[in-house]
Scaffold this active site. Structure first.
Site, PDB file in Angstrom:
ATOM      1  CG  HIS A   5       1.283   1.526  -1.696  1.00 32.47           C
ATOM      2  ND1 HIS A   5       0.388   1.470  -2.409  1.00 32.47           N
ATOM      3  CD2 HIS A   5       2.559   1.078  -2.158  1.00 32.47           C
ATOM      4  CE1 HIS A   5       0.591   0.747  -3.622  1.00 32.47           C
ATOM      5  NE2 HIS A   5       2.173   0.442  -3.491  1.00 32.47           N
ATOM      6  CG  ASP A  31       3.237   2.505  -8.899  1.00 34.55           C
ATOM      7  OD1 ASP A  31       4.439   2.861  -8.609  1.00 34.55           O
ATOM      8  OD2 ASP A  31       2.774   1.275  -8.560  1.00 34.55           O
ATOM      9  CG  HIS A  56       1.891  -1.818  -6.801  1.00 34.65           C
ATOM     10  ND1 HIS A  56       3.323  -1.498  -7.205  1.00 34.65           N
ATOM     11  CD2 HIS A  56       1.891  -3.177  -6.718  1.00 34.65           C
ATOM     12  CE1 HIS A  56       4.141  -2.636  -7.418  1.00 34.65           C
ATOM     13  NE2 HIS A  56       3.186  -3.694  -6.864  1.00 34.65           N
ATOM     14  CG  ASP A  90       5.495  -0.362 -10.243  1.00 35.53           C
ATOM     15  OD1 ASP A  90       4.818   0.518 -10.710  1.00 35.53           O
ATOM     16  OD2 ASP A  90       5.293  -0.324  -9.010  1.00 35.53           O
TER      17      ASP A  90
HETATM   18 ZN   LIG Z   1       4.232   0.203  -7.512  1.00 35.91          ZN
END
Ligand SMILES: [Zn+2]
Length: 346
Positions: free
Chosen positions: A147, A184, A186, A273
């Site tokens: 991120h 991931d 995200h 995740d």
């Molecule tokens: Zn994540």
């Protein structure tokens, strides 16, 4: 020299005890874990039988030089700020401080900068090992980073080791093209930001469908790069409860595009995740349903893509994963697949 790999080369895992020195709560309110617990869960995979067949590295020659490589990719001001906060905590005491006062996901402790250096150094060592032909694949177990944009920390990420690694591979190892695959749950918005206008990095992110409720609200299929980097960003948003079948099918669907890019190295943002048990991205959170075996299939598919690309090296870097048991299991199954990958004749 770009090495092609035979099955005799070992699989390397990198873990530095220094990465335990970052202290922060991560994950969802009410179901959070600490960064240290996550790192220990990842390391636990190395204590299992599979870990004994993996060559463990705990120190990197880049530990001291990491700052230079970090600032090759990130705005030096961001790194300066992180080091300043870290230093102030070490001098004055105190448990932790937010890098940005309004963002609870940017908690820094005394020791964070060192843990970030170790995470970057480990990834660079792993890249050296596969590019120089000492390993067929490697897994760097460090702090997450996907991120973190060029100039901003967010989402438990301060510095982006995978992005620093891609830049290092291109600038210092003279590799023409690097493929980054982010699995991931995200969107890897930071990595996308850093390479959005570049044609020497193909960035692929498979993640939960962006919506007003799901962090970081980006990663639409229409985000494909800009300028020279047009068509060098591939976003594959998946609707919950996407699981093993949907994930593997999605990767197979884009596989021809990845192979056509002819990468010299494959880097993987290995976030676990989207696991069914994960409190943030899994069934108990927002609904993805990958199992440990499904993550194993995804890693196997990525290894097979690297084989098709001319047996190029593969380096995994740990990202998210907030269910400690699932995290251990997923690191273990990834290593298992890496050990089992057959370097079939081309
Ligand atoms: Zn994540």
């Amino acid at each position: 020299m770009i090495a092609n790999h035979s099955n005799d080369n070992p699989v390397i895992a990198y873990f530095s005890a220094t990465s335990l020195n970052h202290h922060a709560e991560m994950g969802r309110k009410g179901a959070s874990v600490t960064s240290k617990q996550r790192m220990e869960a990842a390391r636990a995979a190395l204590d299992r039988s599979v870990g004994r067949r993996v060559q463990l590295e705990t120190e990197s020659p880049y530990a001291r030089a990491a700052d230079r490589f970090i600032c090759d990719t990130h705005d030096p001001e961001l790194w300066k700020q992180i080091c300043k906060v870290d230093q102030a905590l070490r001098t004055n005491g105190g448990r932790s401080v937010r890098l940005y006062p309004k963002d609870p996901d940017t908690e820094i402790s005394a020791g964070t900068a060192g843990a970030l250096r170790a995470s970057v150094a480990g990834l660079l060592s792993c890249i050296d090992a596969v590019v120089d032909g000492r390993a067929r694949s490697a897994f760097s177990l460090g702090l997450p980073g996907h991120h973190a944009t060029r100039d901003r920390a967010m989402g438990f990420c301060f510095i982006n080791p995978i992005a620093v690694g891609a830049q290092y591979a291109i600038r210092r190892k003279q590799l023409p093209r690097v493929l980054v695959i982010d699995i991931d749950v995200h969107h890897g918005n930071g990595t996308q930001d850093i390479f959005y206008a570049r044609d020497d990095v193909l960035f692929v992110s498979m993640h939960r469908y962006p919506s007003v409720r799901f962090y970081p609200l980006s990663g639409w299929a229409s985000e494909t790069g800009e300028g020279k980097g047009r068509d060098h960003t591939v976003n594959v948003p998946l609707k919950p409860p996407a699981g093993n079948t949907e994930y593997v099918a999605a990767l197979q669907r884009i596989r021809p595009q990845l192979v056509a890019f002819r990468p010299n190295l494959v880097l993987v943002s290995a976030g676990f995740d989207a696991h069914i048990d994960d409190p943030l991205g899994g069934k108990r959170g927002t609904g993805m349903s990958l199992t440990t075996e499904g993550y194993g299939q995804l890693v196997a598919e990525i290894l097979d893509i690297a084989r098709e690309c001319g047996r190029v090296g593969v380096v995994l870097g740990l990202e998210g994963g907030y269910h400690l048991g699932a995290l251990t299991d997923c690191v273990e199954i990834s290593l298992e697949k890496m050990l089992g990958a057959r370097a079939a004749p081309r």
